[in-house]
Design a protein around this motif. Structure first.
Motif, PDB file in Angstrom:
ATOM      1  N   VAL A 128       0.836  -1.196   0.000  1.00 32.51           N
ATOM      2  CA  VAL A 128       0.000   0.000   0.000  1.00 32.51           C
ATOM      3  C   VAL A 128       0.875   1.252   0.000  1.00 32.51           C
ATOM      4  N   ALA A 129       0.312   2.366  -0.457  1.00 37.12           N
ATOM      5  CA  ALA A 129       1.017   3.646  -0.363  1.00 37.12           C
ATOM      6  C   ALA A 129       1.122   4.035   1.107  1.00 37.12           C
ATOM      7  N   PRO A 130       2.233   4.609   1.529  1.00 37.27           N
ATOM      8  CA  PRO A 130       2.425   4.933   2.947  1.00 37.27           C
ATOM      9  C   PRO A 130       1.285   5.747   3.559  1.00 37.27           C
ATOM     10  N   ALA A 131       0.728   6.666   2.803  1.00 38.92           N
ATOM     11  CA  ALA A 131      -0.331   7.523   3.346  1.00 38.92           C
ATOM     12  C   ALA A 131      -1.645   6.767   3.540  1.00 38.92           C
ATOM     13  N   ASP A 132      -1.781   5.589   2.910  1.00 40.42           N
ATOM     14  CA  ASP A 132      -3.040   4.849   2.960  1.00 40.42           C
ATOM     15  C   ASP A 132      -2.988   3.627   3.862  1.00 40.42           C
ATOM     16  N   ILE A 133      -1.941   3.482   4.655  1.00 41.67           N
ATOM     17  CA  ILE A 133      -1.829   2.309   5.539  1.00 41.67           C
ATOM     18  C   ILE A 133      -2.949   2.346   6.575  1.00 41.67           C
TER      19      ILE A 133
END
Length: 204
Positions: A128-133
């Motif tokens: 996942v993208a870091p901002a969407d964890i």
């Protein structure tokens, strides 16, 4: 939040012990476009950050005045004390996705009237993208019955992540309670038990 770090001038067991005695934690920052860099971070700063943001937090680390966005990849804890021992942090580049483990939370287990609910998988590995964890992945089990099994394929996950864990991995199972076998009516349990031999007793 931001962590402050300083580059380690020396590495090895003795220097790590000295750092821990000074309330510092040996750590390393690495990444695709970031050379592996041994650093020291303040123990309390890290503990406060993890307590507030969680293990999968994305934050900045200031290494001697230069900031880099990172994600905690691994934390080793002391076997003797409830404190962090070593830390690995992954430097994140723009647009990069990361692979992390997200906690699985069971809801509604108290509503299952028959059967024993057992959680077989505690964490789900995702990309996942870091901002969407996500902080957690929830699974509701209140309608389950004896014999029901929830696998990774049954989980409802956000559309902005990719599940890495195998689909057929068991997450939750509801099993029948085990009943203790009662002795058959009329059986003499004591009679079936072998009698101890008395040492020194005369035998006829």
């Amino acid at each position: 939040m931001k962590l402050h770090a300083e580059k380690r001038e020396t590495v090895g067991t003795s220097s790590s012990k000295k750092a821990r005695a000074d309330k510092k934690i040996p750590a390393v920052v690495f990444g695709k476009e970031f050379g592996s860099t041994p650093v020291l971070i303040d123990r309390k700063e890290l503990e406060d950050l993890v307590r507030e943001l969680g293990r999968n937090a994305v934050f900045n680390v200031d290494i001697d005045g230069k900031e880099t966005q990172v994600l905690i990849k691994n934390i080793d804890r002391s076997a003797l004390k409830p404190e962090f021992y070593n830390v690995e942090m992954q430097a994140i580049t723009k647009g990069q996705k990361v692979t992390v483990s997200v906690s699985i939370t069971i809801e509604g287990a108290e509503e299952v009237k028959e059967g024993i609910v057992t959680q077989a998988l505690n964490e789900l590995e995702v990309e996942v993208a870091p901002a969407d964890i996500p902080n957690e992945i929830k699974v509701n089990v209140e309608t389950l019955e004896i014999g029901d099994v929830v696998t990774v394929a049954d989980l409802v996950t956000p559309s902005n992540l990719t599940v890495v864990t195998e689909d057929d991995t068991t997450v939750v199972v509801v099993a029948a309670p085990q009943l203790e076998e009662e002795p058959e009516e009329g059986s003499d349990v004591d009679a079936e038990m072998p009698q101890p031999e008395v040492i020194g007793e005369d035998k006829e």
